[in-house]
Scaffold this motif. Sequence first.
Motif, short mmCIF file in Angstrom:
data_model
loop_
_atom_site.label_atom_id
_atom_site.label_comp_id
_atom_site.label_asym_id
_atom_site.label_seq_id
_atom_site.Cartn_x
_atom_site.Cartn_y
_atom_site.Cartn_z
N GLU A 94 0.83 -1.21 0.00
CA GLU A 94 0.00 0.00 0.00
C GLU A 94 0.86 1.25 0.00
O GLU A 94 0.47 2.28 -0.59
CB GLU A 94 -0.97 -0.02 1.18
CG GLU A 94 -2.08 -1.05 1.01
CD GLU A 94 -3.18 -0.94 2.04
OE1 GLU A 94 -4.27 -1.51 1.81
OE2 GLU A 94 -2.97 -0.28 3.08
N SER A 113 -10.08 3.56 -2.48
CA SER A 113 -10.63 3.92 -1.17
C SER A 113 -10.53 5.42 -0.95
O SER A 113 -9.63 6.10 -1.49
CB SER A 113 -9.86 3.18 -0.07
OG SER A 113 -10.29 3.61 1.22
N LYS A 114 -11.46 5.93 -0.15
CA LYS A 114 -11.41 7.33 0.24
C LYS A 114 -10.40 7.56 1.36
O LYS A 114 -10.02 8.70 1.64
CB LYS A 114 -12.80 7.79 0.71
CG LYS A 114 -13.89 7.67 -0.34
CD LYS A 114 -15.25 8.04 0.23
CE LYS A 114 -16.36 7.83 -0.81
NZ LYS A 114 -17.71 8.12 -0.22
N THR A 115 -9.99 6.46 1.98
CA THR A 115 -9.12 6.57 3.16
C THR A 115 -7.73 6.05 2.85
O THR A 115 -7.55 5.10 2.09
CB THR A 115 -9.71 5.76 4.33
OG1 THR A 115 -10.03 4.43 3.87
CG2 THR A 115 -10.99 6.41 4.85
N GLY A 168 -3.54 2.47 6.66
CA GLY A 168 -3.54 2.64 8.11
C GLY A 168 -4.92 2.88 8.67
O GLY A 168 -5.15 2.69 9.86
N GLN A 169 -5.87 3.29 7.82
CA GLN A 169 -7.25 3.50 8.23
C GLN A 169 -8.15 2.43 7.60
O GLN A 169 -7.77 1.84 6.58
CB GLN A 169 -7.73 4.89 7.81
CG GLN A 169 -7.00 6.04 8.46
CD GLN A 169 -7.57 7.38 8.04
OE1 GLN A 169 -8.71 7.48 7.57
NE2 GLN A 169 -6.77 8.44 8.20
N PRO A 170 -9.33 2.16 8.18
CA PRO A 170 -10.25 1.21 7.55
C PRO A 170 -10.58 1.62 6.12
O PRO A 170 -10.71 2.82 5.82
CB PRO A 170 -11.49 1.28 8.45
CG PRO A 170 -10.97 1.72 9.77
CD PRO A 170 -9.84 2.67 9.47
N ASP A 197 -12.54 2.58 2.99
CA ASP A 197 -13.84 3.14 2.64
C ASP A 197 -13.94 3.07 1.12
O ASP A 197 -13.54 3.99 0.41
CB ASP A 197 -13.96 4.58 3.14
CG ASP A 197 -15.36 5.16 2.93
OD1 ASP A 197 -16.22 4.44 2.37
OD2 ASP A 197 -15.58 6.32 3.30
N TYR A 251 -6.99 6.57 -2.90
CA TYR A 251 -5.97 5.68 -2.33
C TYR A 251 -6.24 4.26 -2.83
O TYR A 251 -7.39 3.81 -2.88
CB TYR A 251 -6.01 5.73 -0.80
CG TYR A 251 -5.68 7.09 -0.24
CD1 TYR A 251 -4.36 7.49 -0.07
CD2 TYR A 251 -6.70 7.99 0.09
CE1 TYR A 251 -4.06 8.75 0.43
CE2 TYR A 251 -6.40 9.25 0.58
CZ TYR A 251 -5.08 9.62 0.75
OH TYR A 251 -4.78 10.87 1.24
N ARG A 279 -5.89 0.43 -2.19
CA ARG A 279 -5.76 -0.39 -1.00
C ARG A 279 -5.94 -1.87 -1.34
O ARG A 279 -6.58 -2.23 -2.34
CB ARG A 279 -6.82 0.02 0.03
CG ARG A 279 -6.86 1.51 0.36
CD ARG A 279 -5.67 1.94 1.22
NE ARG A 279 -5.62 1.15 2.43
CZ ARG A 279 -6.35 1.42 3.54
NH1 ARG A 279 -7.18 2.45 3.56
NH2 ARG A 279 -6.24 0.67 4.62
N TRP A 290 -7.77 -5.05 -0.27
CA TRP A 290 -8.94 -5.48 0.50
C TRP A 290 -8.94 -7.00 0.60
O TRP A 290 -8.81 -7.71 -0.40
CB TRP A 290 -10.21 -4.99 -0.21
CG TRP A 290 -11.50 -5.51 0.35
CD1 TRP A 290 -12.10 -5.14 1.50
CD2 TRP A 290 -12.35 -6.49 -0.26
NE1 TRP A 290 -13.29 -5.83 1.66
CE2 TRP A 290 -13.46 -6.66 0.60
CE3 TRP A 290 -12.28 -7.24 -1.43
CZ2 TRP A 290 -14.49 -7.54 0.32
CZ3 TRP A 290 -13.31 -8.13 -1.71
CH2 TRP A 290 -14.41 -8.27 -0.85
#
Length: 785
Positions: free
Chosen positions: A233, A277-279, A282-284, A286, A303, A305, A307
């Motif tokens: 990531e 992702s919107k996040t 390091g963050q969940p 989205d 971003y 990511r 999943w």
Amino acid sequence: MRRALIVILSILFITGCAVFASNSLNQKYGVEKTVNREADTSKEDAEFYNDKVRPILDNRCVSCHACYDAPCQLKLTGSEGINRGGSKALVYDGTRLLAAEPTRLYIDAHTPEEWRKKGFYPALNERGQSPVANLDGSLLYRAIALREKQGSFNKPVLSEDYDFSLSRNQQCPSIEEYASFEQKYPKWGMPYGLPALSSAEFNVLTQWLAKGGKMPKEKPLSANMQKLVALWEVRLNEKNPNDLKGRLVSRYIYEHLFLYSLYLGEGNDQRFRLVRSKTPPGQPIDRIATRRPYDSPGVKRVYYRLWQDPEVVVQKNHIPFQLDESVYKRWYSYFYAADYKVTKDPGYDPEVASNPFRTFQQIPTNARYRFLLDHAQNTIMSFIKGPVCRGQVAVNVINEDFWVYFVNPSVEYNEKTARFLETQVQHLDLPASSSSNALPLSSWVRFSEQQKAYLSAKANLIKKEVDKKHPLDVSLIWDGDGHNENAALTIFRHFDNASVVKGLVGQKPKTSWVIDYPLLERIHYLLVAGFDVYGNVGHQLDTRLYMDFLRMEGELNFLLLLPKADREKVRQYWYRDANQSIKDYIFSDFIKVDVQTQVHYKTKNYQSELYDLLYKHLAKVLDHSRDLDQSRLTHKEISTLKHLETLKGGGLRYLPDTAIVLVTQGGEPKEVISIIHNKAHSNISSLFDEAAARLPNEDSVTLVKGVLGDYPNALIEVDENQLKAFSDDVANMATEEDYSDLMGRFGVRRTNPRFWTVSDGIARLNKEARPRASGILDYNRLENR
């Protein structure tokens, strides 16, 4: 507890599984309310589900209930699909005038409540939680109980009140409607049109459902796996927000790998999907939900990511790809180490985003092409295993079997492709630029003219660039750099689905393709990134018709290696009896390349000799894992089976598109082979009337080691001592009755009590032969004859 459940079961059978309408169910068990089945799952419940329940769902239910074409959209590949339930809406609908709202699992809704608002009804009981209510109010239980009540089949071929057609009129009753369904369709319990679950399997599912269908949460990733996820990531999301180069490269990687099952190194079985992702890392996650991977994300920064994919592996949509250091090293050399600059973000305007030659113009062409060639099988397989490839009309754009080669990325004229593409970008727009609500056939003429203009310009480029320094011979073909097995592929079409494998498999085909970078990129953005399975009839027809252009272009590239005087003769043979408008396009002066091949032929059988020359050119990298010679069969057994590949026409017309043969030794599974029926056509230019172009007297078969084809039409079981008799029976077929006799002797029909035993044996050997590439097969296309 189990004895008590059996008592409950007996009572339900005696009372005929008491019929309740919606109000009666509410009065008896309370009103529906979504249930969190993971909230209070004990360790014992989790172990029971993982060890006992999940294997039954995977090996008996998922074979029909997976992917977009799961009946009633009831996906049983994981807990999210079970919790979502079913729907009366069709995903595959070739008649809708307006695009439908997407209902993709894990993307378009995330909780049972959200799915209920989208029209999905529960598969498990959502009223009062008691053993009786959990069984009586569960569609899953009522379906398997209905099949259990029916008992064993008493005829080898099922009656016509069973509908196994791909476009069958699905019955998708909710629990409130199931009593009426049971009366109207008493034979339609689950598994549908297949042997019932064993008593042990039935009791396990009954016990699980009676206790509320508890399902455990996904296990957290190990510390080592979390480190690997974090590493990738970071690589895909540069910390500097002004790093336009890194962001554009990551966007390119994502738009090509979003369908892949990603594995982080050797020995790791956990699968991931690359998502937007919107996040940040390091963050969940989205997840950004858009129709297409290149649609505007609606946020300032995207971003990329990894999943964690919780579903069981289903072979028909499984595209395995390993992320490791060697992959990153190659990507780094292509994309990051190369000396170029990205000066602006291309944005997500549909006309730009749907055309990769506009979007990624700033990334060197050679880098993009090298990236795609590295995993060319997967690049093509995204079309074969993506949502577009479903149904006869969707895949009758390709021949039954053909070989695929690729233009050598090192040839100098291809290095000039970047400048050439800059002048041609307006001719390379794709149907997805018209959104998912296109007017049927409205853009066909425009795209036809654009394609002619592009091919004419390409022909002029070839005339200028192909000379003694770069001869038009086999050196034009990529040799996999001496080590990459993706350099040669074989594609088989199985009427309404298809397969792609490495190597030059089977006999020399009627046609072949040579794919260059612009063609490979357009195939992906037409059929994978740009295809919307929820689009309207216009979008789907435009996509299908545009693929005609791309097939012809791939064929034309191959023909360039034949003598100039022979090319039109070969094309005339490929398109015998084609519509005149198609011939006018195919033989247009705009797409003729007036350059002589520099292949030195020694015979007059040019195409066959060219195949031999290409085979020799690619010998170091050809994958032979599908060869019967690699099987556990003896030389004599292999010779017996290979005889079938010498046959033409006759009774071969009665064979199914794909048949999987389990060869046994003393009753135990020994080897799996696949028989592929290659159906001959005079041409494949007709959108709907394919039968008129059939030439059954030219049919042939290909036999390969292992499972080839994700949708078997027939299962066959043959003891090694009977292979000669089996081969003789196939060779001597002359009528439909002969095929029926063959299946009566060796076939494992839907009705056969040994069906699941044979299915399990095939699955075990399939997994053993291809641990990463194998998965659960789809049984929706099993024949009934």
